[in-house]
Design a protein around this motif. Sequence first.
Motif, short mmCIF file in Angstrom:
data_model
loop_
_atom_site.label_atom_id
_atom_site.label_comp_id
_atom_site.label_asym_id
_atom_site.label_seq_id
_atom_site.Cartn_x
_atom_site.Cartn_y
_atom_site.Cartn_z
N PRO A 327 0.82 -1.23 0.00
CA PRO A 327 0.00 0.00 0.00
C PRO A 327 0.84 1.27 0.00
N GLU A 328 2.16 1.13 0.25
CA GLU A 328 3.05 2.30 0.24
C GLU A 328 3.39 2.76 -1.18
N LEU A 329 3.11 1.90 -2.16
CA LEU A 329 3.48 2.22 -3.54
C LEU A 329 2.36 2.98 -4.26
N SER A 330 2.75 3.83 -5.19
CA SER A 330 1.80 4.55 -6.02
C SER A 330 2.43 4.78 -7.39
N ILE A 331 1.59 5.09 -8.38
CA ILE A 331 2.10 5.28 -9.74
C ILE A 331 1.70 6.66 -10.27
N PRO A 352 9.06 4.36 -1.32
CA PRO A 352 9.61 5.04 -0.13
C PRO A 352 11.00 4.51 0.21
N HIS A 353 11.75 5.30 0.94
CA HIS A 353 13.08 4.87 1.35
C HIS A 353 12.98 3.66 2.28
N GLY A 354 13.93 2.75 2.11
CA GLY A 354 13.95 1.55 2.94
C GLY A 354 12.92 0.52 2.54
N PHE A 355 12.44 0.59 1.30
CA PHE A 355 11.42 -0.37 0.85
C PHE A 355 12.00 -1.78 0.81
N THR A 356 11.12 -2.77 1.00
CA THR A 356 11.54 -4.17 1.15
C THR A 356 12.30 -4.70 -0.06
N TYR A 357 11.80 -4.43 -1.26
CA TYR A 357 12.38 -5.02 -2.46
C TYR A 357 13.36 -4.06 -3.15
N SER A 358 14.35 -4.65 -3.80
CA SER A 358 15.24 -3.86 -4.64
C SER A 358 14.49 -3.43 -5.89
N ASP A 359 15.05 -2.47 -6.64
CA ASP A 359 14.39 -1.99 -7.85
C ASP A 359 14.17 -3.13 -8.85
N GLN A 360 15.18 -3.99 -9.00
CA GLN A 360 15.09 -5.08 -9.97
C GLN A 360 13.99 -6.07 -9.58
N VAL A 361 13.96 -6.44 -8.31
CA VAL A 361 12.95 -7.39 -7.84
C VAL A 361 11.55 -6.80 -7.98
N LEU A 362 11.42 -5.50 -7.68
CA LEU A 362 10.11 -4.85 -7.79
C LEU A 362 9.62 -4.86 -9.24
N ARG A 363 10.51 -4.57 -10.18
CA ARG A 363 10.13 -4.60 -11.60
C ARG A 363 9.66 -6.00 -12.01
N GLN A 364 10.36 -7.03 -11.52
CA GLN A 364 9.99 -8.41 -11.85
C GLN A 364 8.61 -8.74 -11.29
N LYS A 365 8.32 -8.31 -10.06
CA LYS A 365 7.03 -8.59 -9.45
C LYS A 365 5.89 -7.89 -10.21
N VAL A 380 7.00 -1.08 -18.68
CA VAL A 380 8.24 -0.30 -18.73
C VAL A 380 8.18 0.63 -17.52
N VAL A 381 8.89 0.23 -16.46
CA VAL A 381 8.72 0.88 -15.16
C VAL A 381 9.96 1.70 -14.79
N THR A 382 9.73 2.94 -14.40
CA THR A 382 10.78 3.79 -13.82
C THR A 382 10.56 3.83 -12.31
N ILE A 383 11.56 3.41 -11.56
CA ILE A 383 11.45 3.45 -10.10
C ILE A 383 11.79 4.86 -9.63
N ASP A 384 10.85 5.46 -8.95
CA ASP A 384 10.97 6.85 -8.50
C ASP A 384 11.08 6.86 -6.98
N HIS A 385 12.30 7.04 -6.46
CA HIS A 385 12.49 7.05 -5.01
C HIS A 385 12.02 8.38 -4.44
N SER A 386 11.13 8.31 -3.47
CA SER A 386 10.49 9.50 -2.94
C SER A 386 11.48 10.36 -2.15
N ALA A 388 10.17 13.09 -0.55
CA ALA A 388 9.30 13.75 0.42
C ALA A 388 8.26 12.75 0.90
N PRO A 389 7.85 12.84 2.18
CA PRO A 389 6.92 11.85 2.75
C PRO A 389 5.47 12.13 2.38
N PHE A 390 5.22 12.51 1.13
CA PHE A 390 3.84 12.77 0.72
C PHE A 390 3.74 12.58 -0.78
N HIS A 391 2.66 11.98 -1.24
CA HIS A 391 2.43 11.81 -2.68
C HIS A 391 0.94 11.73 -2.92
#
Length: 397
Positions: A327-331, A352-365, A380-386, A388-391
């Motif tokens: 639920p912490e993820l958004s697009i 968010p910072h400290g997320f469980t999965y690495s960028d590569q694993v997240l793209r695979q999931k 085709v996913v771009t990982i956007d590290h937040s 700021a604590p709001f989105h």
Amino acid sequence: MTEFLVKHFIRDPENTQDVAVRTAFGNLAGVVGIVCNAFLCVSKLLVGTIFGSISITADAVNNLSDASSSIITLLGFKLSSRPADEEHPYGHARIEYLAGLCVSVMILVIGVELARSSIDKIIHPTPVVFSWLTVFVLLLSIAVKLWMSLFNRTIGRKIGSSTLEATAADSRNDVISTSAVLVAALLAHFTNLSLDGWMGLAVAVFIFFSGLGVLRDTLNPLLGEAPSEELTAYIARKVLSYDGVLGTHDLMIHDYGPGRCFASVHVEMDAKEDVMKSHDIIDNIERDFHEQDNIHLVIHFDPIVTGDEAVGTMRNWMAEKIKSISPELSIHDFRMVQGRSHTNLIFDVVVPHGFTYSDQVLRQKIQQLVADEETRYYTVVTIDHSYAPFHTDGAGI
């Protein structure tokens, strides 16, 4: 007393966004700190020396460090108010943080030296002569420090100065440490229990850890700490309040010192709208933030397709799939490019910072979620590290 000093020494005290007014508040706080702490230092030093109390002498040195801190704070406000120049285009406001850093180092050194003196007093105790003059001086110190704590906290909150709020906390801590010294003097007189050296050590430890706290508070903004949730939520809400704004993301805030806030954000608007109209709205938003909030905001325009029902449906479907991972993820910035053999789903995922999965694993999931439903979709996913604590998601339809 605080209102009296502000009324007589600050012009236009309500205009705290003005650099000159803010500097005047800082100068007032610095002068008050120097005068009060110098008075307390001299009083306690005389009493501690005459009656042989290491704890009172330690408390006097603590006041001396506070007076030195006030001098540095005064200089910090003076130098930080200098305007931007060719070498420092963002101004000199971070000098206020550097002043706090110098104060914290000074406090740490004094704490170590006082601890050494107190340990020597514990090992080689000497009698302490009791005097009601000592009690009076300590009670006076408690009253003055309590007022100084309220004074600095009031001004610190009024002008948004973490340095003055730290000074207020330090004065509050001094009330506690001086109370401990007073208790030691009274116990020694009424019970013959000598705790002078131990109380001096306790004050030294208290000073040392206070220095660590000030060090942390001044280092964090220098290192680039995350903005507060209150600030990021306020910026997002205000941007979304303008007509034509569908969503906002990628908010970045840079702190160049009190009153020197720079920010950038992506704003989603309908791609069908006239470009000049959207540009005018963005100009208004940037101008309002600068004039009303003293925030230099730069906005990146993201056009969003709102007339294609298929794109909107697919985006909502993809957003739900992403939420199933966490639920912490958004697009945002969702696009759909259809081809003969397959369809590309192109979008950014805010992580968010400290997320469980690495960028590569997240793209695979994410790809596995799409493949489970329909093999002709590719992501085709771009990982956007937040930053700021709001989105907030845009319309994206």
